[in-house]
Design an enzyme around this catalytic site. Sequence first.
Site, PDB file in Angstrom:
ATOM      1  N   ASP A 193     -33.536  28.274 -14.814  1.00  0.00           N
ATOM      2  CA  ASP A 193     -32.941  27.668 -13.821  1.00  0.00           C
ATOM      3  C   ASP A 193     -33.275  27.343 -12.523  1.00  0.00           C
ATOM      4  O   ASP A 193     -34.580  27.920 -12.167  1.00  0.00           O
ATOM      5  CB  ASP A 193     -31.518  28.611 -13.274  1.00  0.00           C
ATOM      6  CG  ASP A 193     -30.654  28.782 -14.683  1.00  0.00           C
ATOM      7  OD1 ASP A 193     -30.882  28.169 -15.862  1.00  0.00           O
ATOM      8  OD2 ASP A 193     -29.558  29.278 -14.190  1.00  0.00           O
ATOM      9  N   ASP A 194     -32.915  26.286 -11.980  1.00  0.00           N
ATOM     10  CA  ASP A 194     -33.113  26.023 -10.562  1.00  0.00           C
ATOM     11  C   ASP A 194     -34.294  25.139  -9.929  1.00  0.00           C
ATOM     12  O   ASP A 194     -34.623  24.954  -8.914  1.00  0.00           O
ATOM     13  CB  ASP A 194     -33.316  27.499  -9.563  1.00  0.00           C
ATOM     14  CG  ASP A 194     -32.252  28.221  -9.603  1.00  0.00           C
ATOM     15  OD1 ASP A 194     -31.066  27.677 -10.059  1.00  0.00           O
ATOM     16  OD2 ASP A 194     -32.216  29.383  -9.184  1.00  0.00           O
ATOM     17  N   HIS A 243     -27.561  21.536 -13.598  1.00  0.00           N
ATOM     18  CA  HIS A 243     -27.482  22.702 -12.823  1.00  0.00           C
ATOM     19  C   HIS A 243     -27.120  22.284 -11.505  1.00  0.00           C
ATOM     20  O   HIS A 243     -27.177  23.044 -10.448  1.00  0.00           O
ATOM     21  CB  HIS A 243     -28.691  23.708 -12.837  1.00  0.00           C
ATOM     22  CG  HIS A 243     -28.465  24.955 -12.369  1.00  0.00           C
ATOM     23  ND1 HIS A 243     -27.456  25.876 -13.237  1.00  0.00           N
ATOM     24  CD2 HIS A 243     -29.164  25.845 -11.526  1.00  0.00           C
ATOM     25  CE1 HIS A 243     -27.451  26.973 -12.694  1.00  0.00           C
ATOM     26  NE2 HIS A 243     -28.449  27.149 -11.759  1.00  0.00           N
ATOM     27  N   HIS A 247     -26.327  23.913  -6.152  1.00  0.00           N
ATOM     28  CA  HIS A 247     -26.194  25.152  -6.470  1.00  0.00           C
ATOM     29  C   HIS A 247     -25.100  25.969  -5.805  1.00  0.00           C
ATOM     30  O   HIS A 247     -25.205  27.048  -5.464  1.00  0.00           O
ATOM     31  CB  HIS A 247     -27.624  25.677  -6.278  1.00  0.00           C
ATOM     32  CG  HIS A 247     -27.758  26.908  -7.157  1.00  0.00           C
ATOM     33  ND1 HIS A 247     -27.364  28.124  -7.089  1.00  0.00           N
ATOM     34  CD2 HIS A 247     -28.518  26.992  -8.373  1.00  0.00           C
ATOM     35  CE1 HIS A 247     -27.515  29.036  -8.010  1.00  0.00           C
ATOM     36  NE2 HIS A 247     -28.276  28.040  -8.898  1.00  0.00           N
ATOM     37  N   TYR A 284     -24.573  30.606 -10.944  1.00  0.00           N
ATOM     38  CA  TYR A 284     -24.066  31.995 -11.057  1.00  0.00           C
ATOM     39  C   TYR A 284     -23.104  31.982 -12.306  1.00  0.00           C
ATOM     40  O   TYR A 284     -22.686  33.181 -12.315  1.00  0.00           O
ATOM     41  CB  TYR A 284     -23.438  32.263  -9.879  1.00  0.00           C
ATOM     42  CG  TYR A 284     -23.968  32.008  -8.576  1.00  0.00           C
ATOM     43  CD1 TYR A 284     -25.315  32.354  -8.066  1.00  0.00           C
ATOM     44  CD2 TYR A 284     -23.249  30.911  -7.727  1.00  0.00           C
ATOM     45  CE1 TYR A 284     -25.652  31.736  -6.853  1.00  0.00           C
ATOM     46  CE2 TYR A 284     -23.873  30.550  -6.505  1.00  0.00           C
ATOM     47  CZ  TYR A 284     -24.941  30.924  -6.108  1.00  0.00           C
ATOM     48  OH  TYR A 284     -25.376  30.171  -5.142  1.00  0.00           O
ATOM     49  N   HIS A 356     -35.877  32.138 -14.211  1.00  0.00           N
ATOM     50  CA  HIS A 356     -35.897  30.931 -13.201  1.00  0.00           C
ATOM     51  C   HIS A 356     -37.516  30.544 -13.196  1.00  0.00           C
ATOM     52  O   HIS A 356     -38.330  31.259 -13.244  1.00  0.00           O
ATOM     53  CB  HIS A 356     -35.360  31.475 -11.660  1.00  0.00           C
ATOM     54  CG  HIS A 356     -33.960  32.015 -11.889  1.00  0.00           C
ATOM     55  ND1 HIS A 356     -33.573  33.053 -12.541  1.00  0.00           N
ATOM     56  CD2 HIS A 356     -32.921  31.384 -11.327  1.00  0.00           C
ATOM     57  CE1 HIS A 356     -32.162  33.326 -12.363  1.00  0.00           C
ATOM     58  NE2 HIS A 356     -31.787  32.086 -11.584  1.00  0.00           N
TER      59      HIS A 356
END
Length: 487
Positions: A193-194, A243, A247, A284, A356
């Site tokens: 993620d991210d 995503h 965020h 999350y 991540h």
Amino acid sequence: MPSKDCSSSTMFSRRHLALLAVLALSTLSVASANSSPVSTEEAMALLTRPAAAASVSRPRNDINYHGIVPSFLAKHIYGGINRQEQVEDDSIEVQRERNSHSRIRINVDQYPPKDQIPDVNHPQVKAWVKEIDWSKVPNIPVAPGLADAPRFPNCPPDDQVNPDHCWWSCDSCLQPEDVVSCPTEGHWGLTYDDGPSVASKDIVKYLDERSLSATFFIVGSRVLEYPDILKEQVASGHHIAMHTWSHGGLTTLTNEQIVAEIKWTEKIIRDVTGLTMKYVRPPYGDCDNRVREILRQMGYINVIWSQGWDTNDWRLPQKTIKTPDIISTFKNALDNIALVKSRETGAQEGPITLEHDLTLQTVDLSKSLISIGMEKGLKPMNLAQCLSDPTPYQGKSKGSAAVGQAPKSGGNNTTSDGNNTKSDGNNTKSPGSSNNSKKVPAGGAPTQDPASAIDTKGNSAATSLQSSLRAIALGGIFAVASYFLAL
């Protein structure tokens, strides 16, 4: 004697002039080269160059979470740095500067501000909102956020959670269509993620060397910074998924804000890669039935992760967890892998992990976890492979069928039917074909959106001009040096 001294002095001066001329023209040559597109390696070097002395105390951009974690978590990373001070280095001017060193040009003015919830009054957002059948969206209130983190859901007491809302963040409720595991025992859904970030390059290189493929859940705001890296991920055969733009917990956003977060991210990724994503991981994991229905109508499948397989690697940069602790927890999950079962049949399934790719710390950790998992017999693969999905992108995204054809493990590039086809579909080779096939993106040649904000025209001309300027500058260096030294 005086005239000799004068002559010696003159020669000394001329030699210095020659040296100065060489230095000046060399600088001109470098300047002219930097004004043209540069390689990805050079661009990354520029992006990670040391900060100016006046801003040495600021966090490096490659570990800057900027809204990726709530402020009550981010303050541990930055030692209490004020949020406003945090974002000063990420102004529009800095974004443009980064773009000037990228092979892909992005007009940042045509997208929302980075790490902010997009404006729902924008005409494009209003058009997107009209595409939703709101009569099908449950009337569930927008969730409150924490006092110190308004975009992180604040769960009510357990006895006040409405079970009809199926709010995963607060009661772990799942719907049958939520993806939390791989249907096949031994398969491992490897997800990050991210990103994209500078650290993404490192994990992509590691995976490519081992013929492994992963799914990267992309934050739209990061694409503003690193479009080249996103395109490299796709070109290497990795699967990309949604995503959101900034965020934020989706249950804390209005219906219109959810649409804006998704669709702007969808647009910038399609502009860069030509692909429209199909899978989404809410930040999350925050979702309820209202969020699910909005995502479904936009063509997305909701993905969370297997219970007990969240690595918590995001805590490494803030030093609230240590690498040995994460490895120990991961080994414990491997020992209890029998707990990963189908919710419908109870049959053994494979895990989907949460990791991540935003920092080098988390990437280095992931390399260790991959080795440990493979030693235990798990086969890492991207989400589309894990789900045996032959069409891992929406609509007519080119090459969408190829990414999910078959899992790769331990460098074995064969599909389940024995063909020599790379499972992500990038280097598709029919039996007997040449091994010198040119690598092409998983999405094929990206389609050019007429309204695209990506400017990739003129790169060949710019490269030719760059070579010409260097040749002229080099010739000038030798000509001036020869003239002065001959006097």
